[in-house]
Design a protein around this motif. Structure first.
Motif, PDB file in Angstrom:
ATOM      1  N   LEU A 397       0.861  -1.260   0.247  1.00 20.37           N
ATOM      2  CA  LEU A 397       0.114  -0.171   0.074  1.00 20.37           C
ATOM      3  C   LEU A 397       0.613   1.290  -0.464  1.00 20.37           C
ATOM      4  CD1 LEU A 397      -2.504   1.644   0.138  1.00 20.37           C
ATOM      5  CD2 LEU A 397      -2.783   1.143   2.975  1.00 20.37           C
ATOM      6  N   ALA A 398       1.799   1.518   1.180  1.00 20.50           N
ATOM      7  CA  ALA A 398       3.125   2.181   1.224  1.00 20.50           C
ATOM      8  C   ALA A 398       3.276   2.771  -0.473  1.00 20.50           C
ATOM      9  CB  ALA A 398       4.037   2.220   1.889  1.00 20.50           C
ATOM     10  N   GLY A 399       4.160   1.764  -1.079  1.00 19.41           N
ATOM     11  CA  GLY A 399       4.728   1.845  -2.044  1.00 19.41           C
ATOM     12  C   GLY A 399       3.959   2.417  -3.529  1.00 19.41           C
ATOM     13  N   CYS A 400       2.288   1.893  -3.135  1.00 24.76           N
ATOM     14  CA  CYS A 400       1.440   2.501  -4.554  1.00 24.76           C
ATOM     15  C   CYS A 400       1.269   4.110  -4.123  1.00 24.76           C
ATOM     16  CB  CYS A 400       0.421   1.390  -4.386  1.00 24.76           C
ATOM     17  SG  CYS A 400       0.647   0.340  -4.997  1.00 24.76           S
ATOM     18  N   VAL A 401       1.246   4.190  -2.963  1.00 25.18           N
ATOM     19  CA  VAL A 401       0.312   5.487  -2.615  1.00 25.18           C
ATOM     20  C   VAL A 401       2.171   6.833  -2.869  1.00 25.18           C
ATOM     21  CG1 VAL A 401       0.458   7.165  -0.774  1.00 25.18           C
ATOM     22  CG2 VAL A 401      -1.017   4.662  -0.394  1.00 25.18           C
ATOM     23  N   ILE A 402       2.978   6.122  -2.852  1.00 23.79           N
ATOM     24  CA  ILE A 402       4.277   7.156  -3.425  1.00 23.79           C
ATOM     25  C   ILE A 402       4.347   7.327  -4.967  1.00 23.79           C
ATOM     26  CG2 ILE A 402       6.603   7.592  -3.234  1.00 23.79           C
ATOM     27  CD1 ILE A 402       7.061   6.030  -0.670  1.00 23.79           C
ATOM     28  N   VAL A 403       3.363   6.158  -5.333  1.00 25.95           N
ATOM     29  CA  VAL A 403       3.949   6.782  -7.316  1.00 25.95           C
ATOM     30  C   VAL A 403       2.373   7.647  -7.440  1.00 25.95           C
ATOM     31  CG1 VAL A 403       3.042   4.993  -8.728  1.00 25.95           C
ATOM     32  CG2 VAL A 403       4.862   4.548  -7.216  1.00 25.95           C
ATOM     33  N   PHE A 423       7.499  -1.535  -4.009  1.00 26.37           N
ATOM     34  CA  PHE A 423       6.482  -2.333  -5.067  1.00 26.37           C
ATOM     35  C   PHE A 423       7.316  -3.280  -5.566  1.00 26.37           C
ATOM     36  CE2 PHE A 423       2.617  -3.968  -6.843  1.00 26.37           C
ATOM     37  CZ  PHE A 423       1.583  -4.154  -6.579  1.00 26.37           C
ATOM     38  N   PHE A 424       8.112  -3.142  -5.892  1.00 26.78           N
ATOM     39  CA  PHE A 424       8.921  -4.389  -6.035  1.00 26.78           C
ATOM     40  C   PHE A 424       9.978  -5.574  -5.393  1.00 26.78           C
ATOM     41  CE2 PHE A 424       8.334  -2.623 -10.739  1.00 26.78           C
ATOM     42  CZ  PHE A 424       8.121  -3.888 -11.973  1.00 26.78           C
ATOM     43  N   TYR A 425       9.889  -4.212  -4.274  1.00 31.71           N
ATOM     44  CA  TYR A 425      10.395  -5.558  -3.118  1.00 31.71           C
ATOM     45  C   TYR A 425       8.978  -6.312  -3.001  1.00 31.71           C
ATOM     46  CZ  TYR A 425      11.884  -6.387   1.713  1.00 31.71           C
ATOM     47  OH  TYR A 425      12.176  -7.097   2.676  1.00 31.71           O
ATOM     48  N   CYS A 426       8.348  -5.624  -2.846  1.00 33.64           N
ATOM     49  CA  CYS A 426       7.066  -6.759  -2.253  1.00 33.64           C
ATOM     50  C   CYS A 426       6.402  -7.840  -2.732  1.00 33.64           C
ATOM     51  CB  CYS A 426       6.061  -5.657  -1.364  1.00 33.64           C
ATOM     52  SG  CYS A 426       6.453  -4.586  -0.108  1.00 33.64           S
ATOM     53  N   LEU A 427       6.288  -7.764  -4.466  1.00 31.46           N
ATOM     54  CA  LEU A 427       6.220  -7.863  -5.416  1.00 31.46           C
ATOM     55  C   LEU A 427       7.391  -9.692  -5.116  1.00 31.46           C
ATOM     56  CD1 LEU A 427       4.534  -8.749  -7.359  1.00 31.46           C
ATOM     57  CD2 LEU A 427       5.844  -7.754  -9.038  1.00 31.46           C
TER      58      LEU A 427
END
Length: 517
Positions: A397-403, A423-427
């Protein structure tokens, strides 16, 4: 308790005293005393297994590298084919469509004629497909070539996990699968770098001449390094690496001859040594009816909730990662960023760095969590691995919000790379955890599980290319990425919670192989 479970209970101690699965994760290896010396798990040495794993990872990397090699060439390709550059990302979807469908053909062959012939045939057929892409004179021709390339290269997405299960014992399988998974995840981040370097001063067709060289290397590596690993037990009641002695079937399952299901559980002190051979099981034309059953078995696998639901969820977060890579070049090429081609391609490396770092959280931490819970509870279950995913979800969620905030407010470009890299780290972490969970949920038919996993991943990737950019234009990029982040974290929590809570009961109810608790 199974031999696999007994080994798993002492996994950490074995690593420490040097008697079991030794070394760093990359070199860690183990043997299985319940299997004969000629079984691939016991017959192949650590160095050979590592070489095989690296070749399999290279193949998984190359298929996705080929998909993403056009990431910063939308303009040149659109100009060459006389179409809008906005149409070119759709060909990424067409390539993924081929990858989604291809395992239906490759998996039955790998179960019958063997793994090695599939690797050689698939890598050989990929070569003319690459030439077709390089020489395509029109958008339609190029799109068809992309589908064909996906069909040919799709073997690299489902058969390698089965080979990993062929040659590695269960306690280290997650870390090995994570190494394969990270190669797949970082390919879309590395390919744009080469794309930018090439199209900056040369024809876009040189992108595929590069891929052609890599495809030729793939064929050579398979020919020289990867042996046959398909194990054919001669005793119908003997355990296989896909069927540990403790796993029993509690329902009707197709393809009994392949699975060698056990009707009873050996006593803990019992050492079961099965006889068998490595090689082709039989030729499809000798048993057309049985081959047809194997052909449709991946489709029938869709009915298992523990296979399909995590695969659909993973496909969605993979789609959001594809969307990040599609939106970025279209935003960074124009004001206020005005990136040149080479810097734009290099910007994708941030996603690759995130993918590499995520490997640790996916495979290695996942194996550690499984080992800890196995020692605590006294039994090993696939659902134990899902605990490792829960701490990752908020960062999606944090990665998407930053983007989303970066695109909406046109913040410094580094913020987009931080959010996308996160997000890629999480993926990458989720890839190692979920792909291994799906694999271990039905080990007797590991390739069918991977076919379902890759199907949903590729179908989501196919679909997202057609709407992800327009979604942001029509409704706002911040709103789009908040929705994606909430879905990634929220649905992930629901999936993990459901299967941690009731996964064993669901698998038992649906007649999947289960290890007694």
């Amino acid at each position: 308790m199974s031999h696999q479970q007994r080994n798993g209970n002492n996994n950490d101690d074995d690593v420490e005293n040097g008697s079991g699965y030794r070394g760093w994760a990359l070199f860690k290896d183990g043997k299985d005393a319940s299997l004969p010396p000629n079984h691939p798990i016991n017959a192949l040495g650590p160095a050979r297994k590592l070489a095989i794993l690296l070749v399999l990872s290279y193949a998984g990397f190359l298929a996705n590298f080929s998909v993403a090699i056009i990431q910063v060439a939308f303009g040149p390709l659109g100009e060459a084919f006389g179409v809008s550059p906005a149409n070119i990302p759709n060909t990424i979807g067409y390539n993924l469509l081929g990858i989604a469908v291809g395992p239906i053909f490759w998996n039955p062959l790998s179960k019958t004629i063997g793994r090695r012939p599939v690797y050689l045939l698939g890598s050989a057929l990929f070569i003319p497909c690459v030439i077709w892409m390089a020489l395509s004179p029109s958008y339609i021709c190029f799109s068809l070539a992309r589908v064909a390339a996906g069909l040919a290269s799709s073997f690299s997405q489902t058969v390698p996990p089965a080979t990993v299960a062929d040659i590695f014992v269960a306690p280290i399988r997650g870390s090995k699968m994570s190494m394969f998974g990270v190669a797949v995840v970082i390919a879309p981040a590395v390919a744009p770098v080469f794309c930018g370097l090439i199209v900056n001063g040369h024809s876009w067709r040189n992108l595929f001449w590069l891929v052609l060289g890599l495809a030729g290397l793939q064929f050579v590596l398979f020919a020289l390094v990867v042996p046959e690993t398909l194990w054919n037990p001669t005793d119908a009641h003997a355990p296989t690496p896909h069927q540990p002695p403790s796993i029993v079937s509690v329902g009707n399952v197709e393809d009994k001859a392949e699975e060698h299901q056990l009707e009873s559980v050996p006593a803990p002190q019992e050492q079961v040594v099965a006889s068998g051979r490595v090689g082709a099981a039989w030729m499809p034309w000798h048993r057309p009816g049985e081959f047809l059953q194997i052909f449709v078995s991946p489709i029938l696998m869709l009915r298992y909730a523990a296979i399909t639901i995590p695969s659909i969820y993973y496909g969605s977060i993979f789609a959001w990662s594809v969307g990040i890579t599609i939106v970025m070049p279209q935003k960074f090429e124009v004001a206020p960023y005005n990136f040149e081609t080479i810097p734009l391609g290099c910007a994708f490396l941030a996603f690759g760095i995130g993918g590499v770092l995520g490997k640790w959280s996916g495979g290695i931490v996942g194996d550690k969590v499984v080992g800890y819970l196995e020692r605590k509870k006294g039994h090993r279950q696939p659902e134990h691995r899902l605990w490792a995913l829960l701490p990752i979800l908020p960062f999606m969620l944090a990665g998407c919000v930053i983007v989303g905030v970066t695109v909406k407010h046109e913040l410094h470009w580094i913020a987009y790379l931080i959010g996308g890299g996160l997000f890629f780290y999480c993926l990458s972490a989720a890839t190692g955890i979920l792909q291994t969970y799906v694999l271990e949920s039905f080990l007797p038919r590991s390739m069918d599980t991977q076919a379902v996993f890759v199907f949903w991943k590729a179908m989501w990737g196919f679909a997202v290319a057609f709407f992800v950019y327009d979604w942001g234009l029509d409704h706002g990029f911040l709103e789009e990425y908040i929705i994606q982040g909430v879905l990634a974290a929220g649905v992930g929590a629901l999936v993990c919670g459901l299967f941690i809570w009731k996964g064993y009961e669901i698998r038992t109810w649906q007649g999947m192989p289960v290890a007694p608790r």
